[in-house]
Enzyme design. Sequence first.
Site, PDB file in Angstrom:
ATOM      1  N   ARG A 297       0.855  -1.203   0.000  1.00 42.17           N
ATOM      2  CA  ARG A 297       0.000   0.000   0.000  1.00 42.17           C
ATOM      3  C   ARG A 297       0.881   1.239   0.000  1.00 42.17           C
ATOM      4  NH1 ARG A 297      -4.752   1.297   4.378  1.00 42.17           N
ATOM      5  NH2 ARG A 297      -3.027   1.197   5.877  1.00 42.17           N
TER       6      ARG A 297
ATOM      7  N   ASP B  90      -3.581   2.776  14.154  1.00 47.92           N
ATOM      8  CA  ASP B  90      -2.805   3.463  13.133  1.00 47.92           C
ATOM      9  C   ASP B  90      -3.351   4.879  12.992  1.00 47.92           C
ATOM     10  OD1 ASP B  90      -5.086   3.309  11.566  1.00 47.92           O
ATOM     11  OD2 ASP B  90      -4.228   1.946  10.088  1.00 47.92           O
TER      12      ASP B  90
END
Length: 566
Positions: free
Chosen positions: A181, A467
Amino acid sequence: MDLGSTYHFPAVRRSSDSYEVPEGVDVRGRYDEEYAKILTKDALQFVAELQREFRNHIKYAMQCRKEAKAKYNSGALPWFDPTTRKIREGNWVCSAPPPAVADRRVEITGPVERKMIINALNSGAKVFMADFEDALSPSWENLIKGQVNLREAVNGTISFHDKTRNKIYKLNDQTAKLFVRPRGWHLPEAHILIDGEPATGCLVDFGLYFHHNFAKFRQTHGDGFGPFFYLPKMEHYREAKIWKNVFEKAEKMAGIERGSIRATVLIETLPAVFQMNEILYELRDHSIGLNCGRWDYIFSYIKTFQSHPDRLLPDRVQVGMTQHFMRSYSDLLIYTCHRRGVHAMGGMAAQIPIRDDAEANKAALELVKLDKLREVNAGHDGTWAAHPGLIPPILEVFNANMGDAPNQIRSITRPEASTISEDDLLQLPRGVRTMEGLRLNTRVGIQYLAAWLTGSGAVPLYNLMEDAATAEISRTQNWQWLKYQAELDGDGFGIRVNPELFARVVEEEMERIQKEVGNERFKKGMYKEACKIFTNQCTATELDDFLTLDAYNHIVIHHPKGLPRL
């Protein structure tokens, strides 16, 4: 073999820090011999080619985001675009998923750190998504070491010596399939300038990884396809079109078949849920599905409706997948993906094992299983986990309900979801706001940001792996509650959130953080700096689009030192 052997690049010049760079490229990150093997002249030229061709398209897409934001702030709502109705109602399908990734029933995610990569690839998951985005603090060291690590992972040579435990970590014979990603379109890479401007972060991430790894990956990992990617933070199908063009340019320059590169798009912004068909259509030769990025989706709901006082959310712990707008989002994603012949991936299980409390750990795992049972029964083809310890129980749930079938693309079509409306997708979630919700937002936001500033993007807090999405929810919710002096209606005292209350909460939560982490760690950490940034963000007159854009300047280090930051 890498891209340099199939494409002719112009002459290079040597920068002051000894990286060989093509004309118009300036590398201002620290020089290291190992990094130089990644930042070769050919690799940098490839990134520069991408930047030069697509930078104006990216700037236009970012300007369109600003214009959409202004409309939402003036009272408009996201909607299904009537000009693209033919795409939504058409009978087209995407290219068939590559056999190598037909079965994706459990995927694990994590930053591109060496030990994490090895453990994740060995975890028993079907896929590992290696993250340059929300799970990584994008310091120069983290980014380029991440590229080094991924190259060794693709080559099968990666290892890690844990000196504390005197243990050597290596890859098993059978490993998860690797997805990468890159960062979102909005994030710059301030350590690499191209024609005097910062490079686009995702083009650096994609370009360096693709350049060095496409041939080996296709040979040993993708069965003739790949590399494979996850694409974050898109708000409009025009942004998917840029990725399509990036992929096709890369395939052409590498001399590989069109449609070799495959990507799953995270539907993690509120505007994107209304354009899932259009996004898939743009990427139809390159798509392998969509994913419910549910934490960022909640953040996006708050951000999109930042100027709508009638859309204040309850405490974030109450905004789960059973809320109508979240369930509608998931159901429509499944219906859309299966109608178009691609994977519909479920959301993240962020829990981490509770090692000092067996009963609490058992209860947490049962909640994970229930969530995953809901997903597989709804029709999801796979799901996400943040910790290797969750892989066995999640696999157990998906195996019991999917059997030997690699996915549910053909078996669960969800035609009833075709009637999901704009009202369904925008319905305000039920729940209440509490003082504990305000405190938790503040405590988690400051601790996450302190870790991010010191190089960690995936942070264990209160038995969850957090996150950047969590910090974004915390920040934007605090900001909105302050802006509209929201009543903490769940406490029954009529207390409203105002600057004085927030200042007291910040002070008290900083004291709690210091007690929890200990005086020594608190002094060595960047908790005070994080508190200042987080508090300023929560009390700002206007809401910044992303917390990490402001915080990024605190981790940019140019070499030679003394050069101005962006």
